[in-house]
Enzyme design. Structure first.
Site, short mmCIF file in Angstrom:
data_model
loop_
_atom_site.label_atom_id
_atom_site.label_comp_id
_atom_site.label_asym_id
_atom_site.label_seq_id
_atom_site.Cartn_x
_atom_site.Cartn_y
_atom_site.Cartn_z
CD GLU A 67 -1.32 -2.24 2.27
OE1 GLU A 67 -2.09 -2.73 3.12
OE2 GLU A 67 -0.13 -2.60 2.13
CB CYS A 126 -0.39 -3.43 8.88
SG CYS A 126 0.76 -2.27 8.10
#
Length: 217
Positions: free
Chosen positions: A123, A151
């Site tokens: 990401e 996360c």
């Protein structure tokens, strides 16, 4: 017959109203989230502690979630990135940032082992590319597709990028920060809360992860 004085009736009514108000306050935080079922595919990587489907946070509109076919199309692109990560020994996680007009702004795959960099998550790399493409740290009018629930670090990057939508495939019950362990993306104390859609091609993403770890046992 038993009779009740007007004062007793009034006290009972007040007690009933107070109990109803207290119940409403307890329920309100749940109903504000506006949870809506999605395709219901799969149970995620190791089991989903939340229901599969769409989680429209309180500043996201139902209409902006896009068509399911588009979500699958772009998630397949993210899955291609995830598979490529295995070529250099990284856990297969992939991401792609897509502008609302259909342009791919950024791609990323897990490169922690390749770069020996703890922040080289799919990401983060995809958002960096997207920011460079638009010439701004604000990645607006776009959607981030990622094969695993973000996360805490990646959820923070998502909030800071101001990207309006996040679509992920399978949950991460050990480190997920979009509802599994934490829900950073829905935290009302933060100044940005993107729309979040989960469960798109969940089983395909989960199988890829299972196969990777099974081969290393």
């Amino acid at each position: 017959p038993t009779t009740t004085s007007p004062g007793t009736v009034s006290a009972a009514a007040r007690a009933g109203a107070a109990a109803a108000a207290q119940t409403a306050r307890r329920v309100a935080p749940v109903t504000r989230r506006g949870k809506v079922r999605g395709d219901g595919e799969g149970k995620g990587f190791l089991g989903n502690p939340r229901e599969q489907g769409k989680f429209h946070h309180d500043d996201a509109s139902m209409a902006s979630s896009g068509h399911h076919e588009d979500h699958e199309r772009w998630m397949r692109v993210a899955l291609q990135e995830a598979r490529a990560a295995t070529e250099h020994g990284d856990v297969p996680i992939g991401a792609v940032v897509v502008h609302d007009d259909g342009r791919v702004l950024g791609r990323g795959r897990n490169e922690r082992e390749l770069r020996e960099d703890p922040t080289a998550h799919a990401e983060v790399l995809a958002l960096r590319e997207a920011a460079a493409a638009v010439g701004s740290w604000r990645v607006l009018e776009s959607t981030l597709y990622v094969t695993l629930e973000p996360c805490t670090m990646c959820a923070g990057a998502i909030v800071l990028s101001r990207i309006p939508r996040v679509v992920f495939a399978t949950v991460d019950p050990k480190a997920g920060a979009a509802g599994s362990v934490l829900d950073v993306l829905a935290d009302t104390r933060l100044n940005h809360r993107p729309e979040v859609v989960s469960g798109i091609l969940a089983e395909e993403a989960a199988d890829l992860l299972r196969s990777f770890f099974r081969a290393r046992r």
